[in-house]
Design an enzyme around this catalytic site. Sequence first.
Site, mmCIF file in Angstrom:
data_model
loop_
_atom_site.group_PDB
_atom_site.id
_atom_site.type_symbol
_atom_site.label_atom_id
_atom_site.label_comp_id
_atom_site.label_asym_id
_atom_site.label_seq_id
_atom_site.Cartn_x
_atom_site.Cartn_y
_atom_site.Cartn_z
ATOM 1 N N HIS A 139 1.118 -9.524 4.346
ATOM 2 C CA HIS A 139 -0.029 -8.627 4.249
ATOM 3 C C HIS A 139 -0.520 -8.634 2.802
ATOM 4 O O HIS A 139 -0.546 -7.614 2.123
ATOM 5 C CB HIS A 139 0.342 -7.215 4.707
ATOM 6 N N GLU B 44 -5.257 -2.661 14.037
ATOM 7 C CA GLU B 44 -5.823 -1.700 13.093
ATOM 8 C C GLU B 44 -7.166 -1.211 13.592
ATOM 9 O O GLU B 44 -7.981 -2.008 14.072
ATOM 10 C CB GLU B 44 -6.036 -2.309 11.696
ATOM 11 N N TRP C 179 -5.074 2.945 12.064
ATOM 12 C CA TRP C 179 -4.917 2.752 10.617
ATOM 13 C C TRP C 179 -5.466 3.987 9.920
ATOM 14 O O TRP C 179 -6.638 4.299 10.067
ATOM 15 C CB TRP C 179 -5.680 1.509 10.143
ATOM 16 N N ASN D 149 -7.937 -6.545 14.143
ATOM 17 C CA ASN D 149 -8.284 -5.393 13.313
ATOM 18 C C ASN D 149 -9.795 -5.236 13.341
ATOM 19 O O ASN D 149 -10.525 -6.188 13.039
ATOM 20 C CB ASN D 149 -7.827 -5.604 11.868
ATOM 21 N N GLU E 42 -5.633 1.774 -1.380
ATOM 22 C CA GLU E 42 -6.637 1.064 -0.596
ATOM 23 C C GLU E 42 -7.234 -0.095 -1.398
ATOM 24 O O GLU E 42 -8.434 -0.155 -1.681
ATOM 25 C CB GLU E 42 -7.727 2.044 -0.122
ATOM 26 N N TRP E 43 -6.341 -1.010 -1.820
ATOM 27 C CA TRP E 43 -6.729 -2.258 -2.465
ATOM 28 C C TRP E 43 -7.677 -2.027 -3.643
ATOM 29 O O TRP E 43 -7.348 -1.258 -4.527
ATOM 30 C CB TRP E 43 -7.276 -3.233 -1.416
ATOM 31 N N TYR F 100 -13.204 -2.424 12.522
ATOM 32 C CA TYR F 100 -13.641 -1.156 11.937
ATOM 33 C C TYR F 100 -15.114 -0.840 12.138
ATOM 34 O O TYR F 100 -15.491 0.323 12.193
ATOM 35 C CB TYR F 100 -13.345 -1.164 10.427
ATOM 36 N N GLN G 168 0.791 -1.216 0.000
ATOM 37 C CA GLN G 168 0.000 0.000 0.000
ATOM 38 C C GLN G 168 0.828 1.274 0.000
ATOM 39 O O GLN G 168 0.324 2.340 -0.358
ATOM 40 C CB GLN G 168 -0.952 -0.006 1.194
ATOM 41 N N ASN H 277 -1.689 -11.064 8.249
ATOM 42 C CA ASN H 277 -2.692 -10.033 8.440
ATOM 43 C C ASN H 277 -4.011 -10.474 7.805
ATOM 44 O O ASN H 277 -4.062 -10.793 6.616
ATOM 45 C CB ASN H 277 -2.255 -8.721 7.785
ATOM 46 N N GLU H 278 -5.042 -10.536 8.604
ATOM 47 C CA GLU H 278 -6.405 -10.798 8.124
ATOM 48 C C GLU H 278 -6.492 -11.958 7.131
ATOM 49 O O GLU H 278 -6.870 -11.776 5.969
ATOM 50 C CB GLU H 278 -6.989 -9.528 7.498
ATOM 51 N N ARG I 231 3.646 -0.324 13.116
ATOM 52 C CA ARG I 231 3.431 -1.626 12.501
ATOM 53 C C ARG I 231 3.621 -1.502 10.995
ATOM 54 O O ARG I 231 2.953 -0.699 10.333
ATOM 55 C CB ARG I 231 2.016 -2.124 12.817
ATOM 56 N N PHE J 70 -7.437 6.945 4.478
ATOM 57 C CA PHE J 70 -7.496 6.577 5.890
ATOM 58 C C PHE J 70 -6.435 7.297 6.730
ATOM 59 O O PHE J 70 -6.414 7.161 7.942
ATOM 60 C CB PHE J 70 -7.243 5.067 6.050
#
Length: 478
Positions: free
Chosen positions: A119, A378, A424, A301, A431-432, A303, A20, A164-165, A75, A440
């Site tokens: 990630h 996050e 985050w 993480n 952003e993907w 949100y 990213q 990650n996730e 991180r 963000f």
Amino acid sequence: MKAYRFPEGFNWGTATASYQIEGGKGGRAPCIWDAFCKTEGRVVNGDNGDLACDHFTLYKEDVKIMKDMGLKNYRLSIAMPRIFPGGQGPANEEGIAFYNGLIDCLLDAGITPCVTLYHWDLPLELEMEHGGWQNYITVERFLEYAEVCFERFGDRVKSWLTFNEPWCAAVLGYGNGEMAPGCTSSDAVKVYRAGHHMLLGHARAVEIYRKKFRTAQNGVIGVTLNCNWTEPKPSDDPETAKLNAEAAERSVLWNLGWFADPVYKGDYPEVMRNRCGDRLPEFTADEKALLKGSSDFFGLNHYSTDYAEDDSGPGHYVSHWGTVNTGGFWGDMAVRGSTDPSWAKTDMGWPIVPWGFRKLLLWIQARYSPEGGIQVTENGAAVNEPTVDLAVDDKARIVYYEGYLKEMHAAIQLGADVRAYYAWSFMDNFEWAYGYSKRFGLVHVDYNTMKRTPKSSLKWFSKVLSTNTLERRLWLDV
């Protein structure tokens, strides 16, 4: 004005990810996201991570901003295709040199690095030649890569995250195709297989670290998982209310327990085993033993929050990209998600529901009682910022953070052993699937000039860091 003071020694930080922000310099070979970005219609505006925020070149400037704000924890993630360009060794020394320089720069600034090994930027060759996380060969390559990272960076890195996730990588990457590598699986077999292999990769990487490196390096290692809270949708009908409560619990187990139960209990949740049957892979007795206790802390993480309703028919889920998915993973879960019209939303369209954060933290504490505590790796908000002036005056982001930090404080007071919080993200980034259309960051990035501009939220967060205290202002109350 009321102040909420956090426990002594609480760790505050910010977070980013390699693909990213770093760009493709330094001998980084293509990863699955490079290919995904080049597929028409996959990413907003056809954006890609070729340059991103050019952190590869500008990392010293970025670390200076961190130091000036008083940051003590950061991180980051290492790009596997920069270390293993072809998906396997030998290591790319130019990539090693970059991360050595970044880690040393952080330590010189008094900032402790927390490093994520994976990630989402899997070397493209592993996907094209072996099917990526569908094939155990990828686990073996990941373990070789992890060991190189422990060897080359572990003398200075004392906090590691394996994945990650994995939920996103498995479900969105191999289930509905919204993320790289863009595969689909109507029966969810690919989803569960990818998740299974990532769990084994996590457990075996932890085994390597603990057996070969921990004594000398004296670090900790874990995994970080993502989860929204799901609240039962209110109903005046007792039977419907009961079914919705069961659906809400099932949703958290499907999204968090899928990975957390093996790590803390040694196997998948019973409800998943019952509903998925032989489509959910089995762990051997040795694998169960290896998985159980394989995280030194609980990485989370978080949100947002949704309402949950029981759905005995095909599963319905409106994704973050607006597509509706039925059957497969969602059908197995049999939960219909929805929101309350009164809930405000971020620029991602995600409901802002701070109390859901408190409930999720308490749920984790009650189910897992993680010995090393919970680290929130996050949490943050995308805000519509079409100009730099609007970005700098980002009160909406501060409102989000204040609401969520207040509820995290409440969870701690109620017994949740939360020990760290990473905002985050440090700066705006790729952003993907949304490309550069969502922001963000605590720092604004002009993607044409690469100029960094601190936002009001950075100054606000800097005060939280320096005082270990959240001060609530009435004009920002939520």
